[in-house]
Motif scaffolding. Sequence first.
Motif, PDB file in Angstrom:
ATOM      1  N   VAL A 289       0.841  -1.193   0.000  1.00 18.77           N
ATOM      2  CA  VAL A 289       0.000   0.000   0.000  1.00 18.77           C
ATOM      3  C   VAL A 289       0.880   1.248   0.000  1.00 18.77           C
ATOM      4  CG1 VAL A 289      -1.871   1.217   1.184  1.00 18.77           C
ATOM      5  CG2 VAL A 289      -1.734  -1.284   1.305  1.00 18.77           C
ATOM      6  N   SER A 290       0.494   2.231  -0.822  1.00 24.48           N
ATOM      7  CA  SER A 290       1.245   3.482  -0.910  1.00 24.48           C
ATOM      8  C   SER A 290       1.139   4.266   0.398  1.00 24.48           C
ATOM      9  CB  SER A 290       0.709   4.330  -2.064  1.00 24.48           C
ATOM     10  OG  SER A 290      -0.642   4.687  -1.830  1.00 24.48           O
ATOM     11  N   PRO A 291       2.080   5.176   0.658  1.00 24.52           N
ATOM     12  CA  PRO A 291       2.047   5.938   1.914  1.00 24.52           C
ATOM     13  C   PRO A 291       0.758   6.732   2.116  1.00 24.52           C
ATOM     14  CG  PRO A 291       4.188   6.138   0.864  1.00 24.52           C
ATOM     15  CD  PRO A 291       3.310   5.432  -0.115  1.00 24.52           C
ATOM     16  N   ASP A 292       0.111   7.187   1.022  1.00 26.30           N
ATOM     17  CA  ASP A 292      -1.124   7.963   1.169  1.00 26.30           C
ATOM     18  C   ASP A 292      -2.373   7.088   1.181  1.00 26.30           C
ATOM     19  OD1 ASP A 292      -1.299   7.186  -1.462  1.00 26.30           O
ATOM     20  OD2 ASP A 292      -1.010   9.189  -2.302  1.00 26.30           O
ATOM     21  N   ARG A 293      -2.185   5.760   1.105  1.00 23.74           N
ATOM     22  CA  ARG A 293      -3.271   4.779   1.185  1.00 23.74           C
ATOM     23  C   ARG A 293      -4.206   4.831  -0.020  1.00 23.74           C
ATOM     24  NH1 ARG A 293      -1.320   1.626   4.873  1.00 23.74           N
ATOM     25  NH2 ARG A 293      -3.379   0.652   5.069  1.00 23.74           N
ATOM     26  N   THR A 294      -3.799   5.411  -1.131  1.00 21.12           N
ATOM     27  CA  THR A 294      -4.664   5.477  -2.312  1.00 21.12           C
ATOM     28  C   THR A 294      -4.392   4.347  -3.296  1.00 21.12           C
ATOM     29  OG1 THR A 294      -3.122   6.862  -3.570  1.00 21.12           O
ATOM     30  CG2 THR A 294      -4.724   8.000  -2.156  1.00 21.12           C
ATOM     31  N   THR A 295      -3.231   3.715  -3.203  1.00 23.01           N
ATOM     32  CA  THR A 295      -2.820   2.726  -4.201  1.00 23.01           C
ATOM     33  C   THR A 295      -2.483   1.409  -3.520  1.00 23.01           C
ATOM     34  OG1 THR A 295      -1.939   4.494  -5.587  1.00 23.01           O
ATOM     35  CG2 THR A 295      -1.202   2.259  -6.062  1.00 23.01           C
ATOM     36  N   VAL A 296      -3.074   0.333  -4.048  1.00 20.98           N
ATOM     37  CA  VAL A 296      -2.853  -0.998  -3.505  1.00 20.98           C
ATOM     38  C   VAL A 296      -2.339  -1.900  -4.622  1.00 20.98           C
ATOM     39  CG1 VAL A 296      -3.915  -3.031  -2.462  1.00 20.98           C
ATOM     40  CG2 VAL A 296      -4.622  -0.743  -1.728  1.00 20.98           C
ATOM     41  N   VAL A 297      -1.237  -2.584  -4.355  1.00 23.93           N
ATOM     42  CA  VAL A 297      -0.669  -3.562  -5.278  1.00 23.93           C
ATOM     43  C   VAL A 297      -0.780  -4.922  -4.605  1.00 23.93           C
ATOM     44  CG1 VAL A 297       1.366  -4.223  -6.592  1.00 23.93           C
ATOM     45  CG2 VAL A 297       0.918  -1.805  -6.147  1.00 23.93           C
ATOM     46  N   GLU A 298      -1.466  -5.849  -5.261  1.00 26.71           N
ATOM     47  CA  GLU A 298      -1.742  -7.137  -4.632  1.00 26.71           C
ATOM     48  C   GLU A 298      -1.385  -8.304  -5.545  1.00 26.71           C
ATOM     49  OE1 GLU A 298      -5.264  -7.292  -1.493  1.00 26.71           O
ATOM     50  OE2 GLU A 298      -5.984  -6.588  -3.453  1.00 26.71           O
ATOM     51  N   GLN A 299      -0.945  -9.374  -4.912  1.00 23.95           N
ATOM     52  CA  GLN A 299      -0.830 -10.673  -5.570  1.00 23.95           C
ATOM     53  C   GLN A 299      -1.469 -11.698  -4.638  1.00 23.95           C
ATOM     54  OE1 GLN A 299       2.888 -12.955  -5.940  1.00 23.95           O
ATOM     55  NE2 GLN A 299       2.524 -12.972  -8.148  1.00 23.95           N
ATOM     56  N   ARG A 300      -2.567 -12.261  -5.100  1.00 21.93           N
ATOM     57  CA  ARG A 300      -3.326 -13.180  -4.253  1.00 21.93           C
ATOM     58  C   ARG A 300      -2.993 -14.631  -4.583  1.00 21.93           C
ATOM     59  NH1 ARG A 300      -9.264 -10.179  -4.723  1.00 21.93           N
ATOM     60  NH2 ARG A 300      -8.632  -8.198  -3.742  1.00 21.93           N
ATOM     61  N   ILE A 301      -3.262 -15.482  -3.602  1.00 19.11           N
ATOM     62  CA  ILE A 301      -3.114 -16.927  -3.763  1.00 19.11           C
ATOM     63  C   ILE A 301      -4.504 -17.547  -3.737  1.00 19.11           C
ATOM     64  CG2 ILE A 301      -2.008 -19.021  -2.928  1.00 19.11           C
ATOM     65  CD1 ILE A 301      -0.027 -16.895  -3.757  1.00 19.11           C
ATOM     66  N   SER A 302      -4.890 -18.161  -4.838  1.00 21.52           N
ATOM     67  CA  SER A 302      -6.198 -18.797  -4.915  1.00 21.52           C
ATOM     68  C   SER A 302      -6.072 -20.266  -4.504  1.00 21.52           C
ATOM     69  CB  SER A 302      -6.758 -18.701  -6.326  1.00 21.52           C
ATOM     70  OG  SER A 302      -7.879 -19.543  -6.497  1.00 21.52           O
ATOM     71  N   PRO A 303      -6.938 -20.756  -3.614  1.00 17.49           N
ATOM     72  CA  PRO A 303      -6.867 -22.177  -3.225  1.00 17.49           C
ATOM     73  C   PRO A 303      -7.030 -23.124  -4.408  1.00 17.49           C
ATOM     74  CG  PRO A 303      -8.249 -20.943  -1.702  1.00 17.49           C
ATOM     75  CD  PRO A 303      -7.949 -20.026  -2.853  1.00 17.49           C
ATOM     76  N   SER A 304      -7.760 -22.686  -5.439  1.00 21.30           N
ATOM     77  CA  SER A 304      -7.997 -23.562  -6.593  1.00 21.30           C
ATOM     78  C   SER A 304      -7.031 -23.313  -7.745  1.00 21.30           C
ATOM     79  CB  SER A 304      -9.433 -23.379  -7.091  1.00 21.30           C
ATOM     80  OG  SER A 304      -9.666 -22.029  -7.455  1.00 21.30           O
ATOM     81  N   MET A 305      -6.600 -22.055  -7.934  1.00 26.14           N
ATOM     82  CA  MET A 305      -5.768 -21.709  -9.088  1.00 26.14           C
ATOM     83  C   MET A 305      -4.313 -21.438  -8.729  1.00 26.14           C
ATOM     84  SD  MET A 305      -8.468 -19.207 -11.073  1.00 26.14           S
ATOM     85  CE  MET A 305      -7.314 -18.951 -12.414  1.00 26.14           C
ATOM     86  N   GLY A 306      -4.016 -21.340  -7.452  1.00 25.18           N
ATOM     87  CA  GLY A 306      -2.651 -21.054  -7.047  1.00 25.18           C
ATOM     88  C   GLY A 306      -2.348 -19.570  -7.103  1.00 25.18           C
ATOM     89  N   ARG A 307      -1.074 -19.243  -7.319  1.00 26.96           N
ATOM     90  CA  ARG A 307      -0.637 -17.849  -7.312  1.00 26.96           C
ATOM     91  C   ARG A 307      -1.156 -17.119  -8.544  1.00 26.96           C
ATOM     92  NH1 ARG A 307       2.991 -15.264  -4.265  1.00 26.96           N
ATOM     93  NH2 ARG A 307       3.657 -17.258  -3.358  1.00 26.96           N
ATOM     94  N   CYS A 308      -1.749 -15.947  -8.339  1.00 26.68           N
ATOM     95  CA  CYS A 308      -2.292 -15.140  -9.433  1.00 26.68           C
ATOM     96  C   CYS A 308      -1.294 -14.039  -9.806  1.00 26.68           C
ATOM     97  CB  CYS A 308      -3.620 -14.517  -9.012  1.00 26.68           C
ATOM     98  SG  CYS A 308      -4.879 -15.719  -8.530  1.00 26.68           S
ATOM     99  N   GLY A 309      -1.646 -13.306 -10.850  1.00 25.24           N
ATOM    100  CA  GLY A 309      -0.806 -12.188 -11.259  1.00 25.24           C
ATOM    101  C   GLY A 309      -0.973 -10.996 -10.320  1.00 25.24           C
ATOM    102  N   TRP A 310      -0.233  -9.922 -10.612  1.00 22.59           N
ATOM    103  CA  TRP A 310      -0.285  -8.721  -9.780  1.00 22.59           C
ATOM    104  C   TRP A 310      -1.420  -7.814 -10.244  1.00 22.59           C
ATOM    105  CZ3 TRP A 310       2.572  -7.910  -5.435  1.00 22.59           C
ATOM    106  CH2 TRP A 310       3.692  -8.728  -5.246  1.00 22.59           C
ATOM    107  N   GLN A 311      -2.102  -7.219  -9.285  1.00 19.45           N
ATOM    108  CA  GLN A 311      -3.177  -6.267  -9.551  1.00 19.45           C
ATOM    109  C   GLN A 311      -2.816  -4.929  -8.904  1.00 19.45           C
ATOM    110  OE1 GLN A 311      -5.954  -7.206 -11.407  1.00 19.45           O
ATOM    111  NE2 GLN A 311      -4.956  -9.201 -11.619  1.00 19.45           N
ATOM    112  N   ILE A 312      -3.031  -3.856  -9.651  1.00 20.52           N
ATOM    113  CA  ILE A 312      -2.811  -2.503  -9.125  1.00 20.52           C
ATOM    114  C   ILE A 312      -4.158  -1.778  -9.159  1.00 20.52           C
ATOM    115  CG2 ILE A 312      -1.557  -0.334  -9.381  1.00 20.52           C
ATOM    116  CD1 ILE A 312       0.557  -1.871 -10.982  1.00 20.52           C
ATOM    117  N   GLU A 313      -4.532  -1.204  -8.040  1.00 19.20           N
ATOM    118  CA  GLU A 313      -5.799  -0.480  -7.970  1.00 19.20           C
ATOM    119  C   GLU A 313      -5.570   0.849  -7.269  1.00 19.20           C
ATOM    120  OE1 GLU A 313     -10.341  -1.828  -7.660  1.00 19.20           O
ATOM    121  OE2 GLU A 313      -9.103  -2.432  -5.956  1.00 19.20           O
ATOM    122  N   VAL A 314      -5.992   1.923  -7.938  1.00 17.59           N
ATOM    123  CA  VAL A 314      -5.806   3.272  -7.401  1.00 17.59           C
ATOM    124  C   VAL A 314      -7.180   3.907  -7.216  1.00 17.59           C
ATOM    125  CG1 VAL A 314      -4.693   5.504  -7.742  1.00 17.59           C
ATOM    126  CG2 VAL A 314      -3.618   3.426  -8.630  1.00 17.59           C
ATOM    127  N   ALA A 315      -7.434   4.436  -6.041  1.00 20.99           N
ATOM    128  CA  ALA A 315      -8.720   5.059  -5.718  1.00 20.99           C
ATOM    129  C   ALA A 315      -8.479   6.296  -4.866  1.00 20.99           C
ATOM    130  CB  ALA A 315      -9.627   4.067  -4.989  1.00 20.99           C
TER     131      ALA A 315
END
Length: 285
Positions: free
Chosen positions: A146-172
Motif C-alpha cells: 500500500v502506498s504511503p497515502d493509502r490510495t494505491t494498492v498492489v496485490e498478488q493473491r493466492i487462490s486455493p484452486s488456481m494457485g498464485r495469481c498475477g499482480w493487480q494494481i488499484e488506485v482510488a
Amino acid sequence: MITWRQLDAFTNEYESKLGSPVSPRYLAGPGDPRHITHALCAAGWSVPCDPLHPVIRMQSPDQQHELVFQPSAQYARQWWTVHSGHGPDRWYATFSGSTPVEIIAGLTDTLLRPEPEKEPREDLAAILTGRSWEHTTDGLGGHRIVSPDRTTVVEQRISPSMGRCGWQIEVARTHRPHAPEGRLWCASLDIRTPAHVLGSVATALSNPAPVPRPRFAIDESPHLTVGREIEISEQIVTAHQERLAAARRHRPAATAVTTTPAPSTPSVTRPPAAADHHLRHKDSL
C-alpha cells in the motif's frame, strides 16, 4: 518513423498552454497517449492497422511484443494491452483508461531494451517497500503493498484452486476496509510477466518526481500535490523530443544489403599495331 506533421501537431497542441507539475504520479491523471506511441514508433515499432480505425496496434521489430490501444467511453475499461512472447512464455498486461502514461511507459520502455542476462536484485515488492510503501503478507503467501497515502494498492493473491495469481494494481481516492472508494484506475500484470518488467513498473509507479499536466487535466484529489502554475509548452515539447531521441537509439540498425559482384571477364591484350606488322614481316623472310 515519426513525421514532421505528427511532431507539429504535438507541438501546436501544447502551445501557450498553462499547467503545473503534480505528484505523486499515480494520481496525475492519464496524460498524452503519444508519450507511449510516439516513442515506440521512434524505436522502430510498426503500425499494422488501418490508420482510420480508432484502435491502434503496434508491433515490435522482432514481432515479440504487441501493444493495443483501444479507447472507450468508459475510462474504467481496459484501454491499453501489451502482449509479449510466444507459447508458454507468453504474458500480458492491461491498464485502464485513466492510468498515467508515464507508468505504462515504465513497461513499454523496458521492451525496447535487451532482456537482462541475470535476474534483477530487487523484485517488485522490494522496490516499493524501499520507497516507504507498506508490505504485508497473508497466511497463504499473498502480497499486499500500500502506498504511503493509502490510495494505491498492489496485490498478488493466492487462490486455493488456481494457485498464485498475477499482480493487480488499484488506485482510488481512498481505500475503505472492504472496498475502494472513487476508483481512478487499475492494471493487471500476468503471472508470467518477467521480473525485470515488474520491477520497471514498480519503479515508474513509485517514482517521486512530479509530472506536468495541463490546467484542466489535473484531478482534485486531496492527496495530489500541485505545483505553481506555469506555461508548460516548452517543457513538455522539449521533454518529448528528448524522449524520442532516446527511443531512436534502440531502433534496430537497417540490415545492409550485400551484392555479389559479377565475375570479371579477363581482358586480352593485343600487341601494338607496329609490333604486329614487324612480326608478320619477319615471318615472310
